[in-house]
Write an enzyme that holds these catalytic residues in place. Structure first.
Site, short mmCIF file in Angstrom:
data_model
loop_
_atom_site.label_atom_id
_atom_site.label_comp_id
_atom_site.label_asym_id
_atom_site.label_seq_id
_atom_site.Cartn_x
_atom_site.Cartn_y
_atom_site.Cartn_z
N GLU A 166 -37.38 -49.20 19.40
CA GLU A 166 -37.26 -50.06 20.57
C GLU A 166 -36.30 -51.21 20.34
O GLU A 166 -35.54 -51.60 21.25
CB GLU A 166 -38.65 -50.61 20.96
CG GLU A 166 -39.67 -49.56 21.34
CD GLU A 166 -40.52 -49.09 20.17
OE1 GLU A 166 -41.69 -48.77 20.38
OE2 GLU A 166 -39.99 -49.03 19.03
N CYS B 136 -43.20 -54.33 18.74
CA CYS B 136 -42.23 -53.81 19.72
C CYS B 136 -42.73 -53.96 21.15
O CYS B 136 -41.92 -54.08 22.07
CB CYS B 136 -41.94 -52.34 19.43
SG CYS B 136 -41.04 -52.09 17.88
N ALA C 131 -42.59 -18.94 -3.06
CA ALA C 131 -41.44 -18.04 -3.06
C ALA C 131 -41.81 -16.77 -3.81
O ALA C 131 -42.45 -16.83 -4.87
CB ALA C 131 -40.23 -18.71 -3.70
N THR D 47 -44.01 -13.35 -8.00
CA THR D 47 -43.28 -14.58 -8.29
C THR D 47 -42.55 -14.55 -9.63
O THR D 47 -41.73 -15.42 -9.90
CB THR D 47 -44.24 -15.78 -8.30
OG1 THR D 47 -45.22 -15.61 -9.33
CG2 THR D 47 -44.95 -15.91 -6.96
N GLY E 60 -47.32 -23.44 -9.61
CA GLY E 60 -47.61 -22.07 -9.96
C GLY E 60 -48.78 -21.52 -9.16
O GLY E 60 -49.38 -22.20 -8.32
N ARG F 15 -51.89 -20.71 -9.90
CA ARG F 15 -53.25 -21.25 -10.03
C ARG F 15 -53.44 -22.55 -9.25
O ARG F 15 -54.44 -22.72 -8.54
CB ARG F 15 -53.59 -21.45 -11.50
CG ARG F 15 -53.86 -20.16 -12.25
CD ARG F 15 -54.29 -20.40 -13.67
NE ARG F 15 -53.22 -21.03 -14.46
CZ ARG F 15 -53.35 -21.42 -15.72
NH1 ARG F 15 -54.51 -21.26 -16.35
NH2 ARG F 15 -52.34 -21.96 -16.37
N GLY G 26 -53.12 -21.85 -5.51
CA GLY G 26 -54.34 -21.17 -5.08
C GLY G 26 -55.52 -22.10 -4.98
O GLY G 26 -56.34 -22.00 -4.06
#
Length: 374
Positions: free
Chosen positions: A46, A78, A148, A155, A300, A302, A305
């Site tokens: 603003e 503002c 990935a 992986t 990784g 583990r 997860g």
């Protein structure tokens, strides 16, 4: 309002942990002022829009993607600036999700005789600030988990070889995820095995470099979960002098750490596999206390997860390379507590895109509605 949302996106990599906000001021159906929040601690959207509009703001309509603030922080409120400018009406896409201030900016405007409307393009405005909204509504940061793999969900090879499964384009896209995050969480295994630095590499940001000078890209806090105190100061992680937070079950004083390194001790919690690991929800609360509301998890199988199994992940970003690595390769995530379909984690696919030769899947975690036969 659509223009205000477009402007807000310009602060995507520079405003956090502050929200991304855009503002457009219209008079006689013409834009006379516009602006966006560029960086935390500097003028809000603003302020920039009013500075451009000047006297033309009197009697105008202001479109703002987030309810104007009504309190003094590092900058003045503002809402009061809009009142002082003489605007006639303020249209707000969404109210401030902070329960302590929600609606107060709108009330201040209305008390000053300014017309207000709320709820224009609300979903698009909410999409600008998932971290800010999550923090204000739950007290926890928004966690985005980057994964990935090959097309068959591997992986790494059985011998540990993993560089590189995905393409340079996908790795550049990950730099974008890092640049927008307040913090990156990883585990000691990733740092030790991959010699990872976990930094934003400006030279790999592709087209983003055109709009974001190298000095404007700030490095996120690098959070390393190291419950066994295996990280040492000689690792490449410490070559870049940006903040590192070592999360440990016990503080160790056997090494001389660089000034940008801090250690914190957090409690342990039993995992599904029966061993004790750093309490991950406690960690997220610790990051929230630091004002870090948008977190990227790069780790990784583990650790990823464990976050997913404990319902601590809001969004998954999965890059899949057009490769098949076979049955002996390492799997994407390890979730030992999930033993049947009724416990499986369900995903809602939000976006699928090609990034170079790879597929990028963006998904939200949702309630599992699998129905098992009686």
């Amino acid at each position: 309002m659509q223009r205000a949302i477009t402007l807000a996106k310009k602060g995507h990599y520079t405003t956090s942990p502050n929200p991304r906000v855009g503002c457009v001021i219209v008079k006689d159906r013409k834009i006379v002022g516009e602006g966006y929040h560029i960086k935390a601690g500097t003028g809000h959207a603003e302020v920039h829009a009013l500075a451009m509009a000047k006297e033309q703001a009197r009697g105008a309509i202001a479109y703002v993607t987030l309810e104007p603030c009504s309190h003094f922080g590092r900058t003045p409120p503002c809402a009061q600036a809009l009142i002082n400018s003489g605007v006639e009406q303020v249209v707000v896409a969404m109210v401030d999700p902070n329960p302590q201030v929600s609606g107060s900016g709108i009330s201040l405007l209305e008390q000053a005789g300014i017309k207000t409307k709320v709820g224009l393009l609300t979903e698009q405005a909410q999409a600008l600030n998932p971290g800010f909204i999550k923090m204000m509504s739950t007290g926890l940061p928004y966690v985005r988990c980057k994964l990935a793999s090959s097309l068959d969900g591997k992986t790494a090879m059985a011998n540990g070889e993993s560089k590189w499964i995905t393409s340079p384009q996908a790795r550049s896209d990950v730099q974008r995820l890092r640049a927008q995050s307040c913090a990156i969480i990883t585990g000691a295994d990733s740092v030790l095995m991959d010699q990872a630095k976990m930094t934003v590499r400006w030279q790999e940001l592709g087209q983003l470099k055109e709009n974001y000078p190298q000095n404007d890209i700030r490095q996120p806090l690098r959070v390393i979960i190291d419950s066994q105190n295996r990280i040492t100061p000689d690792l490449p992680l410490f070559d870049t002098p940006s903040e590192v937070l070592l999360v440990r079950a016990a503080i160790e004083n056997n090494h001389q750490w660089p000034s940008f390194v801090q250690q914190i001790q957090l409690p342990l919690a039993a995992t599904a596999s029966g061993c004790e690991k750093i309490d991950l929800k406690h960690l997220l609360h610790a990051l929230a206390q630091r004002g870090l509301n948008d977190v990227l998890l790069e780790s990784g199988a583990r650790l990823a997860g464990a976050f997913i199994e404990q319902d601590l992940v809001d969004e998954l970003v999965l890059y899949q390379a057009p490769k098949l690595m076979g049955g002996d390769g390492k799997s994407l995530v390890a979730m030992p507590g999930i033993e049947n379909l009724s416990a499986a984690k369900a995903l809602a696919i939000k976006d699928i895109a090609m990034v170079g030769p790879d597929i990028r899947i963006t998904a939200k975690l949702e309630e599992n509605k699998t129905c098992l036969p009686e």
